[in-house]
Motif scaffolding. Structure first.
Motif, PDB file in Angstrom:
ATOM      1  N   GLN A 164      53.952  -1.941 -25.719  1.00 17.23           N
ATOM      2  CA  GLN A 164      54.770  -1.959 -24.634  1.00 17.23           C
ATOM      3  C   GLN A 164      54.057  -2.315 -23.392  1.00 17.23           C
ATOM      4  O   GLN A 164      54.563  -3.060 -22.240  1.00 17.23           O
ATOM      5  CB  GLN A 164      55.582  -0.713 -24.297  1.00 17.23           C
ATOM      6  N   GLU A 165      53.052  -1.531 -22.734  1.00 18.17           N
ATOM      7  CA  GLU A 165      52.365  -1.606 -21.766  1.00 18.17           C
ATOM      8  C   GLU A 165      51.792  -3.141 -21.552  1.00 18.17           C
ATOM      9  O   GLU A 165      51.756  -3.712 -20.443  1.00 18.17           O
ATOM     10  CB  GLU A 165      51.147  -0.599 -21.438  1.00 18.17           C
ATOM     11  N   LYS A 166      51.239  -3.636 -22.483  1.00 19.08           N
ATOM     12  CA  LYS A 166      50.313  -4.765 -22.381  1.00 19.08           C
ATOM     13  C   LYS A 166      51.525  -5.972 -22.312  1.00 19.08           C
ATOM     14  O   LYS A 166      51.183  -6.871 -21.521  1.00 19.08           O
ATOM     15  CB  LYS A 166      49.914  -5.283 -23.991  1.00 19.08           C
ATOM     16  N   LEU A 167      52.762  -5.849 -22.540  1.00 16.87           N
ATOM     17  CA  LEU A 167      53.799  -7.072 -22.714  1.00 16.87           C
ATOM     18  C   LEU A 167      54.226  -7.290 -21.362  1.00 16.87           C
ATOM     19  O   LEU A 167      54.724  -8.352 -20.870  1.00 16.87           O
ATOM     20  CB  LEU A 167      54.840  -6.325 -23.476  1.00 16.87           C
ATOM     21  N   PHE A 168      54.181  -6.132 -20.168  1.00 16.29           N
ATOM     22  CA  PHE A 168      54.559  -6.529 -19.084  1.00 16.29           C
ATOM     23  C   PHE A 168      53.331  -5.931 -17.891  1.00 16.29           C
ATOM     24  O   PHE A 168      53.573  -6.584 -16.582  1.00 16.29           O
ATOM     25  CB  PHE A 168      55.985  -5.721 -18.608  1.00 16.29           C
ATOM     26  N   CYS A 169      52.429  -5.564 -18.199  1.00 16.50           N
ATOM     27  CA  CYS A 169      51.349  -5.354 -17.450  1.00 16.50           C
ATOM     28  C   CYS A 169      49.845  -6.272 -17.233  1.00 16.50           C
ATOM     29  O   CYS A 169      49.048  -5.824 -16.852  1.00 16.50           O
ATOM     30  CB  CYS A 169      50.496  -4.004 -17.592  1.00 16.50           C
ATOM     31  N   THR A 170      50.366  -7.319 -17.968  1.00 22.61           N
ATOM     32  CA  THR A 170      49.374  -8.470 -18.006  1.00 22.61           C
ATOM     33  C   THR A 170      49.779  -9.644 -17.499  1.00 22.61           C
ATOM     34  O   THR A 170      49.034 -10.697 -17.410  1.00 22.61           O
ATOM     35  CB  THR A 170      49.073  -8.658 -19.522  1.00 22.61           C
ATOM     36  N   LEU A 171      50.860  -9.774 -16.713  1.00 14.49           N
ATOM     37  CA  LEU A 171      51.356 -11.062 -16.155  1.00 14.49           C
ATOM     38  C   LEU A 171      50.818 -11.487 -14.868  1.00 14.49           C
ATOM     39  O   LEU A 171      50.393 -12.675 -14.374  1.00 14.49           O
ATOM     40  CB  LEU A 171      52.897 -10.893 -16.098  1.00 14.49           C
ATOM     41  N   GLY A 172      50.929 -10.428 -13.643  1.00 13.20           N
ATOM     42  CA  GLY A 172      50.193 -10.988 -12.662  1.00 13.20           C
ATOM     43  C   GLY A 172      51.310 -11.547 -11.802  1.00 13.20           C
ATOM     44  O   GLY A 172      52.470 -11.453 -11.771  1.00 13.20           O
ATOM     45  N   LYS A 173      50.667 -12.340 -10.780  1.00 13.59           N
ATOM     46  CA  LYS A 173      51.718 -13.004  -9.970  1.00 13.59           C
ATOM     47  C   LYS A 173      52.414 -12.188  -9.026  1.00 13.59           C
ATOM     48  O   LYS A 173      51.949 -11.328  -8.408  1.00 13.59           O
ATOM     49  CB  LYS A 173      52.398 -14.345 -10.640  1.00 13.59           C
ATOM     50  N   ASN A 174      53.759 -12.474  -9.388  1.00 12.93           N
ATOM     51  CA  ASN A 174      54.661 -11.510  -8.680  1.00 12.93           C
ATOM     52  C   ASN A 174      55.204 -10.547  -9.053  1.00 12.93           C
ATOM     53  O   ASN A 174      56.167  -9.896  -8.821  1.00 12.93           O
ATOM     54  CB  ASN A 174      55.897 -12.590  -8.180  1.00 12.93           C
ATOM     55  N   ILE A 175      54.439 -10.214 -10.317  1.00 10.76           N
ATOM     56  CA  ILE A 175      54.807  -8.905 -10.891  1.00 10.76           C
ATOM     57  C   ILE A 175      53.786  -7.908 -10.797  1.00 10.76           C
ATOM     58  O   ILE A 175      52.674  -8.086 -11.041  1.00 10.76           O
ATOM     59  CB  ILE A 175      54.935  -9.011 -12.335  1.00 10.76           C
ATOM     60  N   HIS A 176      54.111  -6.699 -10.243  1.00 10.93           N
ATOM     61  CA  HIS A 176      53.287  -5.678  -9.761  1.00 10.93           C
ATOM     62  C   HIS A 176      53.456  -4.329 -10.689  1.00 10.93           C
ATOM     63  O   HIS A 176      54.578  -3.826 -10.524  1.00 10.93           O
ATOM     64  CB  HIS A 176      53.184  -5.514  -8.375  1.00 10.93           C
ATOM     65  N   THR A 177      52.678  -3.853 -11.276  1.00  6.98           N
ATOM     66  CA  THR A 177      52.919  -2.670 -12.401  1.00  6.98           C
ATOM     67  C   THR A 177      52.024  -1.645 -11.843  1.00  6.98           C
ATOM     68  O   THR A 177      50.921  -1.698 -11.552  1.00  6.98           O
ATOM     69  CB  THR A 177      52.442  -3.298 -13.696  1.00  6.98           C
TER      70      THR A 177
END
Length: 428
Positions: A164-177
């Motif tokens: 779950q963590e990998k799916l949204f914490c690896t994008l970068g750009k305008n996504i800050h986790t």
């Protein structure tokens, strides 16, 4: 579409305002002044998923957006199916994990992104949301690389599955986790504090993408109609729906579908041992306990945000809360149920298994059971593999992100630290 603040009935807003604002004064949730009711349900169920959903959502939005606009939004958001699968006689699984992040929240996240784009005034927006696992991925992918929108996602450190963590914490750009040292309820409390800070809200254009936001909730109504459309007509008058419940957005959407005319006989609120609502339905006392970490981590919520909407709907419709059945399931019981479903030829994970367990225990003769499967089993590969002594193959979206580095920062459970972070993100 006119909505009012449940905590402050004097605050009335349009659909556009509700989407942009997220929460009302006093951290109040927005609720529709009126709900459309369809009297031609069978005709509606005969239409395609996109066509039917466009009609449902257009009826809710009203004249703020044209039917053509809404249809275009739905076509862009709902690009994947929501099939039902028969598990055994008179019991079906509603699979809501065929979207890009393999979870039901793809429906709401993508429709919210379309809604926000449709009602945006062009100003910069900072979306702040808390996730117990699946919301983060759905929101991150829905808003990834969108102009003038930054997304900040808080999640409890060490309390969501690695995939779950990998799916949204690896994008970068305008996504800050941000991994917060606390549980999901702590993350959710930080979000609410931010929305209570009026100066901060105005300064950074703060918005929320939790099921707090009415557009996400509206989108979820549509797959209940879709599930019914796939059942034989002879089975549609005795349908019991079991919903794995954490923040209670999914159950709220189902009850809204019933209020709009979908003939659901009854609902079951199925929780893990974080059982605030089942205990409340038994005793009438709202007494949240400290959140307990479980293998069904997306449901590790002790103070569900959407419960006030359920109580408001029950009140406005003249229903009795007793109409809701309920049940709480331990990790041991959910593991045994994953095995039981596997023996039936159906691969499931702990959240769906909890919904099935309570449904199977309570289903009566002549009823048709429907339980919601909210995430692909591979999102909980470690847990399911251990239960079944298996090695689930990773679907392409998970396989892609599994090897990517995490980009998250860490933060203490501290509002002043969050304010600094939000201002930094908004100034970039």
């Amino acid at each position: 579409m006119k909505l009012y603040n449940i905590k402050d009935n004097q605050e009335r807003v349009s659909f556009a305002q509700a989407v942009r604002q997220g929460l009302g004064r006093k951290q109040g949730l927005f609720f529709p002044e009126t709900l459309p009711e369809f009297d031609n349900i069978e005709q509606l169920l005969s239409e395609s998923f996109v066509a039917r959903s466009s009609k449902i959502l257009s009826a809710l939005v009203g004249d703020e957006l044209s039917p053509e606009q809404v249809n275009s939004m739905v076509e862009a958001a709902f690009q994947f199916p929501a099939p039902i699968k028969q598990v055994k006689e008179d019991v079906h699984a509603l699979e809501l994990f065929h979207g890009p992040t393999l979870a039901f929240k793809d429906f709401g996240g993508r429709f919210m992104a379309q809604s926000l784009a449709a009602v945006s005034d062009g100003g910069r927006i900072t979306i702040l949301t808390a996730t117990s696992g699946d919301t983060g991925a759905a929101v991150a992918h829905a808003f990834y690389d969108m102009d003038n929108i930054d997304v900040v996602i808080l999640y409890p450190k060490g309390k969501i599955s690695p995939l779950q963590e990998k799916l949204f914490c690896t994008l970068g750009k305008n996504i800050h986790t941000v991994a917060v040292n606390g549980d999901f309820d702590a993350c959710q409390a930080l979000v609410k504090q931010a929305f209570d800070d009026e100066a901060l809200r105005q300064e950074i254009g703060l918005n929320s993408a939790n099921s707090i936001n009415i557009s996400r909730l509206m989108a979820q109504i549509c797959y209940y109609f879709e599930a019914f459309s796939q059942l034989p007509e002879s089975k549609r008058d005795q349908v019991v729906v079991s919903v794995p419940s954490g923040n209670f957005g999914n159950l709220t959407a189902g009850l809204l579908a019933k209020a709009m005319g979908l003939p659901i006989k009854r609902f079951i609120a199925a929780t893990n041992v974080n059982d605030t609502v089942p205990r409340y339905l038994d005793t009438g006392e709202w007494s949240p306990k400290p959140t307990i970490a479980t293998t069904s981590n997306a449901m590790d919520v002790s103070q569900p945000n959407n419960w006030p909407r359920i109580e408001e709907l029950v009140k406005t419709k003249g229903w009795a809360l007793e109409m809701l059945a309920k049940g709480a399931v331990t990790d041991e019981q959910s593991a045994q149920t994953v095995k039981e479903l596997d023996d039936l030829g159906y691969l499931c994970e702990p959240h769906g298994a909890i919904a099935y367990r309570v449904l199977d225990d309570q289903l009566e003769d002549g009823e048709t059971g429907l339980f919601l499967c909210t995430a692909h089993p591979a999102k909980f590969k470690e847990v399911v593999d251990e239960i079944l002594q298996s090695d689930i193959e990773l679907p392409a979206p998970l396989a892609k992100h599994a090897s990517m580095p995490l980009l998250s920062s860490e933060m203490e459970n501290d509002f002043s630290s969050l304010k600094l972070l939000l201002r930094k993100v908004a100034s970039q």
